[in-house]
Design a protein around this motif. Sequence first.
Motif, PDB file in Angstrom:
ATOM      1  N   ALA A 200       0.831  -1.209   0.000  1.00 29.85           N
ATOM      2  CA  ALA A 200       0.000   0.000   0.000  1.00 29.85           C
ATOM      3  C   ALA A 200       0.865   1.260   0.000  1.00 29.85           C
ATOM      4  O   ALA A 200       1.999   1.263   0.480  1.00 29.85           O
ATOM      5  N   ASN A 201       0.286   2.324  -0.528  1.00 31.32           N
ATOM      6  CA  ASN A 201       0.887   3.645  -0.456  1.00 31.32           C
ATOM      7  C   ASN A 201       0.990   4.044   1.027  1.00 31.32           C
ATOM      8  O   ASN A 201       0.106   3.719   1.808  1.00 31.32           O
ATOM      9  N   ALA A 205      -1.368   3.411   5.256  1.00 29.92           N
ATOM     10  CA  ALA A 205      -0.647   2.462   6.120  1.00 29.92           C
ATOM     11  C   ALA A 205      -1.532   1.989   7.260  1.00 29.92           C
ATOM     12  O   ALA A 205      -2.332   2.761   7.783  1.00 29.92           O
ATOM     13  N   ASN A 206      -1.354   0.715   7.660  1.00 30.72           N
ATOM     14  CA  ASN A 206      -2.013   0.291   8.886  1.00 30.72           C
ATOM     15  C   ASN A 206      -1.105   0.618  10.075  1.00 30.72           C
ATOM     16  O   ASN A 206       0.006   1.127   9.884  1.00 30.72           O
ATOM     17  N   ALA A 207      -1.548   0.317  11.277  1.00 29.91           N
ATOM     18  CA  ALA A 207      -0.867   0.819  12.472  1.00 29.91           C
ATOM     19  C   ALA A 207       0.616   0.453  12.528  1.00 29.91           C
ATOM     20  O   ALA A 207       1.459   1.277  12.892  1.00 29.91           O
ATOM     21  N   ASP A 208       0.960  -0.779  12.145  1.00 29.86           N
ATOM     22  CA  ASP A 208       2.386  -1.159  12.277  1.00 29.86           C
ATOM     23  C   ASP A 208       3.162  -1.064  10.961  1.00 29.86           C
ATOM     24  O   ASP A 208       4.261  -1.576  10.845  1.00 29.86           O
ATOM     25  N   TRP A 209       2.583  -0.437   9.954  1.00 30.92           N
ATOM     26  CA  TRP A 209       3.251  -0.221   8.665  1.00 30.92           C
ATOM     27  C   TRP A 209       3.537  -1.501   7.895  1.00 30.92           C
ATOM     28  O   TRP A 209       4.239  -1.476   6.895  1.00 30.92           O
ATOM     29  N   SER A 210       3.001  -2.633   8.363  1.00 33.93           N
ATOM     30  CA  SER A 210       3.395  -3.888   7.709  1.00 33.93           C
ATOM     31  C   SER A 210       2.808  -4.023   6.313  1.00 33.93           C
ATOM     32  O   SER A 210       3.264  -4.840   5.520  1.00 33.93           O
ATOM     33  N   ASN A 211       1.760  -3.224   5.986  1.00 30.02           N
ATOM     34  CA  ASN A 211       1.156  -3.366   4.657  1.00 30.02           C
ATOM     35  C   ASN A 211       1.752  -2.384   3.656  1.00 30.02           C
ATOM     36  O   ASN A 211       1.389  -2.373   2.488  1.00 30.02           O
ATOM     37  N   ARG A 247      15.872 -10.449   1.835  1.00 34.64           N
ATOM     38  CA  ARG A 247      15.964  -9.016   1.579  1.00 34.64           C
ATOM     39  C   ARG A 247      15.541  -8.226   2.811  1.00 34.64           C
ATOM     40  O   ARG A 247      14.513  -8.519   3.429  1.00 34.64           O
ATOM     41  N   VAL A 248      16.323  -7.220   3.181  1.00 32.72           N
ATOM     42  CA  VAL A 248      15.932  -6.345   4.286  1.00 32.72           C
ATOM     43  C   VAL A 248      14.798  -5.446   3.779  1.00 32.72           C
ATOM     44  O   VAL A 248      14.973  -4.747   2.781  1.00 32.72           O
ATOM     45  N   PRO A 249      13.633  -5.471   4.445  1.00 31.05           N
ATOM     46  CA  PRO A 249      12.517  -4.675   3.911  1.00 31.05           C
ATOM     47  C   PRO A 249      12.783  -3.179   4.065  1.00 31.05           C
ATOM     48  O   PRO A 249      13.158  -2.725   5.145  1.00 31.05           O
ATOM     49  N   ILE A 250      12.613  -2.441   3.000  1.00 31.77           N
ATOM     50  CA  ILE A 250      12.755  -0.984   3.053  1.00 31.77           C
ATOM     51  C   ILE A 250      11.396  -0.413   2.684  1.00 31.77           C
ATOM     52  O   ILE A 250      10.958  -0.520   1.548  1.00 31.77           O
ATOM     53  N   ARG A 251      10.714   0.133   3.701  1.00 28.62           N
ATOM     54  CA  ARG A 251       9.349   0.663   3.501  1.00 28.62           C
ATOM     55  C   ARG A 251       9.355   2.148   3.823  1.00 28.62           C
ATOM     56  O   ARG A 251       9.089   2.537   4.957  1.00 28.62           O
ATOM     57  N   PRO A 252       9.679   2.994   2.836  1.00 29.75           N
ATOM     58  CA  PRO A 252       9.774   4.425   3.128  1.00 29.75           C
ATOM     59  C   PRO A 252       8.424   4.984   3.570  1.00 29.75           C
ATOM     60  O   PRO A 252       7.384   4.612   3.040  1.00 29.75           O
ATOM     61  N   ARG A 253       8.472   5.888   4.577  1.00 30.40           N
ATOM     62  CA  ARG A 253       7.229   6.492   5.068  1.00 30.40           C
ATOM     63  C   ARG A 253       6.887   7.730   4.255  1.00 30.40           C
ATOM     64  O   ARG A 253       5.760   8.198   4.281  1.00 30.40           O
ATOM     65  N   ASN A 254       7.875   8.259   3.545  1.00 29.27           N
ATOM     66  CA  ASN A 254       7.599   9.417   2.682  1.00 29.27           C
ATOM     67  C   ASN A 254       8.684   9.459   1.608  1.00 29.27           C
ATOM     68  O   ASN A 254       9.596   8.634   1.594  1.00 29.27           O
ATOM     69  N   ASP A 255       8.585  10.432   0.721  1.00 29.70           N
ATOM     70  CA  ASP A 255       9.510  10.485  -0.417  1.00 29.70           C
ATOM     71  C   ASP A 255      10.945  10.778  -0.010  1.00 29.70           C
ATOM     72  O   ASP A 255      11.867  10.642  -0.799  1.00 29.70           O
TER      73      ASP A 255
END
Length: 355
Positions: A200-201, A205-211, A247-255
Amino acid sequence: STQCCVTVSPMSLTAATSSDEEDDSDSSTKPIRSEKKKNPASLFQTGGDPPKEKKSKKKAPLKEAESEEETPETLQKNSNKKGKAKKSKKKEERPPSPVIEVDNLEEFVLQPAPQGVTVKCRVTRDKKGMDRGLYPTYYLHLDNDKKVFLLAGRKRKKSKTSNYLISIDPTDLSRGGENFIGKLRSNLMGTRFTVFDNGANPDRANADWSNVRQELSAVVYETNVLGFKGPRKMTVIIPGMNADCERVPIRPRNDNDGLLMRWQNRNMDNVIELHNKAPVWNDETQSYVLNFHGRVTHASVKNFQIVHSSDPDYIVMQFGRVADDAFTMDYNYPLCAVQAFAIALSSFDGKLACE
């Protein structure tokens, strides 16, 4: 010869410096060779917490082909013996990919290539249809007898910047469909690209950012002195691998937190930088050449090999033309099919594409 031209533009002559030439000399004459028998996997390990959301460690089973084909090790040993491969006059045949079982397509295309196995694929470009080549569809298949379909990609029409949708169904290239597996997005200039999975964009995001979507890779193209006429310069940025080779997950919270920004700010925790291997000018053919081991047959500015600067003999990925609308794409650990396919798609993009 198994070498292939990268581009046949005599104009590019000035771009080959003598240091490139020395760099690509027969590496067996270099003393460092002996201690550099490191396991290539260690080049990509950055620590990183193991992904928590992994439920089970299902790995797509991998059967090795039992034919006497060259293993990745022998390919690497030969990779720089330029001009020494004259013994075999036999035309080098393209060895088939090892037998790879794709039980779960979605899982397979996001999984790193198994260590020690080169996954050999073929990309075909379909320009048929209304848009006359403006929005071709690209298909990725395993390059073996069964020609197993892996991915399809297509540029979205109503997008301000180049935006390619990647799907695990060749007939469904819609953003909302369940077959959407990732996307490739460029900046306005068309010189920097980011590859996302289907999460997801950050706004949703859900509470723990996992999505939230992961960034799988970024590609930066630099013009050289000749604009894009000579060999291109590519930098590929990918997430590092943890101790479990995941792979180490990289989930940016913003640009400001993505791979490109981290790379630009030299914040390289859990991030790996790769480059295209510099081709060498060949006076005889008046072109730049790289050794593709018979996997590439047509000269093109799009032909490239991606390597880690600490071990330029280990080809992380290579891509090159074999016909007008057909290309081979081979990738090794730590890349997955989605990363490699998206990197290949970036090289087709309009701002760069000078055939």
